[in-house]
Design a protein around this motif. Structure first.
Motif, PDB file in Angstrom:
ATOM      1  N   PRO A  38       0.740  -1.317   0.026  1.00 42.38           N
ATOM      2  CA  PRO A  38      -0.252  -0.015  -0.107  1.00 42.38           C
ATOM      3  C   PRO A  38       0.939   1.261   0.026  1.00 42.38           C
ATOM      4  N   TYR A  39       2.165   1.200   0.341  1.00 40.18           N
ATOM      5  CA  TYR A  39       2.941   2.174   0.167  1.00 40.18           C
ATOM      6  C   TYR A  39       3.667   2.440  -1.055  1.00 40.18           C
ATOM      7  N   ASP A  93       5.504  -2.789   0.326  1.00 38.52           N
ATOM      8  CA  ASP A  93       4.752  -3.230   1.638  1.00 38.52           C
ATOM      9  C   ASP A  93       5.351  -2.600   2.615  1.00 38.52           C
ATOM     10  N   ASP A 125       7.186   7.801   1.371  1.00 34.72           N
ATOM     11  CA  ASP A 125       6.101   8.041   2.112  1.00 34.72           C
ATOM     12  C   ASP A 125       5.789   9.182   2.852  1.00 34.72           C
ATOM     13  N   GLU A 167      -6.032   6.489  -0.293  1.00 30.11           N
ATOM     14  CA  GLU A 167      -5.652   5.281   0.876  1.00 30.11           C
ATOM     15  C   GLU A 167      -4.414   5.514   1.445  1.00 30.11           C
ATOM     16  N   LEU A 168      -3.533   5.732   0.885  1.00 34.19           N
ATOM     17  CA  LEU A 168      -2.440   5.792   1.427  1.00 34.19           C
ATOM     18  C   LEU A 168      -2.085   7.146   2.385  1.00 34.19           C
ATOM     19  N   LYS A 212      -4.024   6.428   5.359  1.00 29.23           N
ATOM     20  CA  LYS A 212      -3.168   5.387   6.252  1.00 29.23           C
ATOM     21  C   LYS A 212      -2.203   6.014   7.078  1.00 29.23           C
ATOM     22  N   LEU A 213      -1.495   6.764   6.362  1.00 29.29           N
ATOM     23  CA  LEU A 213      -0.267   7.463   6.964  1.00 29.29           C
ATOM     24  C   LEU A 213      -0.885   8.735   8.014  1.00 29.29           C
ATOM     25  N   ALA A 239      -3.322   8.363   9.959  1.00 27.91           N
ATOM     26  CA  ALA A 239      -3.663   7.310  10.939  1.00 27.91           C
ATOM     27  C   ALA A 239      -2.657   7.133  12.152  1.00 27.91           C
ATOM     28  N   MET A 240      -1.406   7.157  11.587  1.00 29.83           N
ATOM     29  CA  MET A 240      -0.392   6.791  12.531  1.00 29.83           C
ATOM     30  C   MET A 240      -0.484   7.636  13.809  1.00 29.83           C
TER      31      MET A 240
END
Length: 223
Positions: free
Chosen positions: A144-145, A149, A155, A186-187, A190-191, A193-194
């Motif tokens: 996803p990165y 993976d 990123d 989406e990426l 995801k980032l 959300a860290m």
């Protein structure tokens, strides 16, 4: 201990904050805005931020510092893999900087502070941002990165460059820039959300009033 010069609204500064948070590297934050004072020029030859003071000397340029951090703390590499794989990560970082970050920066004054830029400049920036994001879409895997993976320095560059470039594209051109690279939304989610990224976002919000005051003085001097 390492000293990181910069300020919490700077996206380049935040790239290094995130890199060190991921790696668990301790450092002293020295709040510094870009300046040309003799004192700071003695530390950083360009007067820009970020700058990293080490026991051996001072390093500048975000990508250089990120590579230094990898050598300093290789347990969680941000530029990992074989020689080719590491080169690919550096390639993506450079593409983001040259074709997304730097073009968008030409319009920051209008997008964020209402100070107009020339229409020709905006035309050039619009074309460059579309070309840049489309090029990244072809070069990156988003699986996803950007480089596969594992999260890498690419990123981190993407997160803190595309966030600002997307605002420029939306405000000035009514363009959804992330839509130009399938998988990037989406990426991005995801980032963001860290926990480390959320902590940095809180720091940025808290530092905004002081940064706005700094800018007001800078713009007043420029008139």
């Amino acid at each position: 201990m390492l000293k990181l010069y910069g300020f919490d609204v700077s996206n380049y500064y935040n790239m290094l904050k995130l890199a060190m948070a991921i790696k668990g590297i301790e450092y002293e934050a020295v709040v510094t805005y870009p300046n040309q004072t003799p004192e700071y020029l003695a530390i950083c030859p360009t007067g820009k931020v970020p700058a990293l003071e080490t026991e051996d000397g001072v390093l500048i340029e975000t990508n250089v510092i990120m590579e230094y951090l990898d050598e300093l703390s290789p347990e969680k590499p941000l530029i990992p893999g074989t020689a080719y794989e590491r080169a690919r990560v550096r390639e993506l970082m450079k593409m983001i900087e040259l074709y997304i970050e730097l073009p968008a920066r030409r319009c920051h004054t209008e997008a964020f502070w209402g100070v107009p830029v020339h229409e020709q400049t905006k035309t050039e920036v619009k074309r460059a941002l579309l070309n840049g994001m489309q090029a990244l879409s072809r070069a990156a895997s988003f699986s996803p990165y950007l480089a596969g993976d594992k999260l890498t320095g690419a990123d981190i560059f993407f997160l803190y460059s595309a966030s600002l470039a997307s605002v420029v594209a939306k405000k000035l051109f009514d363009i959804d820039l992330l839509a130009e690279a399938p998988g990037s939304k989406e990426l991005f989610a995801k980032l963001n959300a860290m926990p480390e990224v959320q902590a940095i976002a809180k720091d940025t919000k808290a530092a905004q009033p002081e940064f706005e005051a700094y800018l007001a003085k800078a713009f007043a001097k420029a008139k």
